[in-house]
Write an enzyme that holds these catalytic residues in place. Structure first.
Site, PDB file in Angstrom:
ATOM      1  N   TYR A   1    -105.163  59.545 -22.947  1.00 43.69           N
ATOM      2  CA  TYR A   1    -105.029  60.178 -21.623  1.00 43.69           C
ATOM      3  C   TYR A   1    -105.991  59.515 -20.627  1.00 43.69           C
ATOM      4  CZ  TYR A   1    -105.188  63.407 -17.742  1.00 43.69           C
ATOM      5  OH  TYR A   1    -105.143  63.922 -16.475  1.00 43.69           O
TER       6      TYR A   1
ATOM      7  N   ARG B   1     -88.618  67.893 -13.874  1.00 41.59           N
ATOM      8  CA  ARG B   1     -87.484  68.194 -14.778  1.00 41.59           C
ATOM      9  C   ARG B   1     -86.967  69.613 -14.595  1.00 41.59           C
ATOM     10  NH1 ARG B   1     -90.864  66.374 -19.934  1.00 41.59           N
ATOM     11  NH2 ARG B   1     -92.302  67.580 -18.636  1.00 41.59           N
TER      12      ARG B   1
ATOM     13  N   GLY C   1    -111.491  66.611 -11.291  1.00 45.47           N
ATOM     14  CA  GLY C   1    -112.025  67.066 -12.571  1.00 45.47           C
ATOM     15  C   GLY C   1    -111.301  68.334 -12.987  1.00 45.47           C
TER      16      GLY C   1
ATOM     17  N   GLY D   1     -93.574  65.657  -9.962  1.00 50.74           N
ATOM     18  CA  GLY D   1     -94.237  66.759 -10.666  1.00 50.74           C
ATOM     19  C   GLY D   1     -94.447  67.949  -9.751  1.00 50.74           C
ATOM     20  N   ALA D   2     -93.403  68.267  -8.976  1.00 56.34           N
ATOM     21  CA  ALA D   2     -93.535  69.323  -7.953  1.00 56.34           C
ATOM     22  C   ALA D   2     -93.174  70.709  -8.487  1.00 56.34           C
ATOM     23  CB  ALA D   2     -92.662  68.983  -6.740  1.00 56.34           C
TER      24      ALA D   2
ATOM     25  N   GLU E   1    -100.965  74.365 -15.253  1.00 55.44           N
ATOM     26  CA  GLU E   1    -100.321  74.388 -16.576  1.00 55.44           C
ATOM     27  C   GLU E   1    -100.761  73.201 -17.436  1.00 55.44           C
ATOM     28  OE1 GLU E   1     -96.063  74.810 -16.175  1.00 55.44           O
ATOM     29  OE2 GLU E   1     -96.292  76.485 -14.802  1.00 55.44           O
ATOM     30  N   PHE E   2    -101.622  72.355 -16.872  1.00 50.31           N
ATOM     31  CA  PHE E   2    -102.070  71.138 -17.553  1.00 50.31           C
ATOM     32  C   PHE E   2    -102.573  71.426 -18.980  1.00 50.31           C
ATOM     33  CE2 PHE E   2    -105.619  68.240 -18.540  1.00 50.31           C
ATOM     34  CZ  PHE E   2    -105.011  67.005 -18.392  1.00 50.31           C
TER      35      PHE E   2
END
Ligand code: NDP
Ligand code: 8X3
Length: 248
Positions: free
Chosen positions: A146, A32, A177, A7-8, A182-183
């Site tokens: 989640y 990706r 927390g 996830g870089a 972009e989460f």
């Protein structure tokens, strides 16, 4: 060290890769979005990119096998790739969203760990760092699957510690927390108004803050293992449990 960051291409992973790169470690960047990884690679002296979907077992194995020899002995695996999809009550969620979170946050994280752990044990050296979440500890409305995936991440990390006794391989779960990345754009499926509103005036954690924590944990003397590290913005804290009262 040779550090593989999943996830870089954005958020924490991008910042973690840059932090290790800036300190002259070799970085393997997986995600990706290839163009993002190519931009990252220009900012780091020694960087190999692995553009692939971590949920695709065959593609992941092929990507790891394709690494140049001087990137193969991975010292640190940062299991960061992950996502939340939706914030609806469980009874209103899309099952496909639940599946994607389980496939990414649990199955893919387990798979890459399973692929890389034996070489660390054989060398009697290595560090698995997972990115969990406070959502794995404290339930909140809409957190359903989640939060459950992040509870898995925490317990998996602790279980690995037990299995790896005597191996010198370290395992740490970092549990942030509210953090700005972009989460939330992903969680709210591209609705930037909702994502921005969540972070507005919150003084949220920044990706660099998580990168500092990961770097600290990974560069401590070898006899120290940080098991779990929970971090929140100072602005975030706890509130009372909800009591539903029926109306008369
Ligand atoms: P971002 O959305 O900014 O980054 C998520 C990263 O995961 C991206 O690089 C994305 O890359 C990658 N990713 C997602 N799915 C896949 C896939 N199938 N294959 C490969 N890579 C994938 O969010 P954050 O940086 O905030 O999140 C990083 C981690 O931190 C996640 O595990 C998240 O759950 C956790 N976390 C986040 C918090 C927050 O408030 N932001 C707090 C606590 C934990 P690409 O799309 O290019 O594939
Ligand atoms: C992300 C933090 O509180 O939005 O893991 O679930 S939270």
């Amino acid at each position: 060290m040779i550090v593989l960051v999943t996830g870089a291409s954005s958020g924490f992973g991008y910042a973690i890769a840059k932090k290790f790169g800036a300190n002259n470690h070799k970085v393997i960047a997986l995600a990706r979005r290839k163009s993002r990884l190519e931009s990252l690679a220009k900012e780091i002296p020694h960087c190999a990119i692995l553009p692939c979907d971590i949920c695709d077992k065959t593609a992941l194995k092929e990507a790891l096998d394709s690494l140049p020899d001087d990137f193969k002995k991975i010292d640190v695996l940062v299991n960061n790739a992950g996502l939340a999809l939706g914030i609806n009550p469980a009874q209103e969620c899309d099952f496909s969203d639940w599946e994607q979170m389980i496939n990414t946050n649990i199955k893919a994280l387990s798979h890459i760990t399973h692929l890389l752990l034996p070489q660390m044990v054989e060398r009697k050296s290595g560090h698995i760092i997972t990115i969990g979440s406070i959502a794995g500890r404290y339930p909140y409305p809409g957190g359903n699957v989640y939060g459950a995936t992040k509870a898995f991440v925490r317990q998996f990390a602790l279980g690995l510690r037990a299995d790896l006794a005597g191996s010198n391989v370290r395992v740490s779960d970092i549990e942030p927390g509210l953090a700005e990345s972009e989460f939330s754009l992903v969680r709210f499926k591209g609705n930037s108004d909702k994502a921005n509103a969540l972070y507005k005036n919150s003084n949220a954690l920044q990706p660099q803050d998580i990168a500092e924590a990961v770097y600290w944990v990974a560069t401590l003397p070898k006899h120290i293992n940080i098991n779990t590290l929970e971090m929140m913005p100072t602005s975030q804290s706890f509130s009372a449990l909800n009591v539903h009262r029926d109306s008369d």
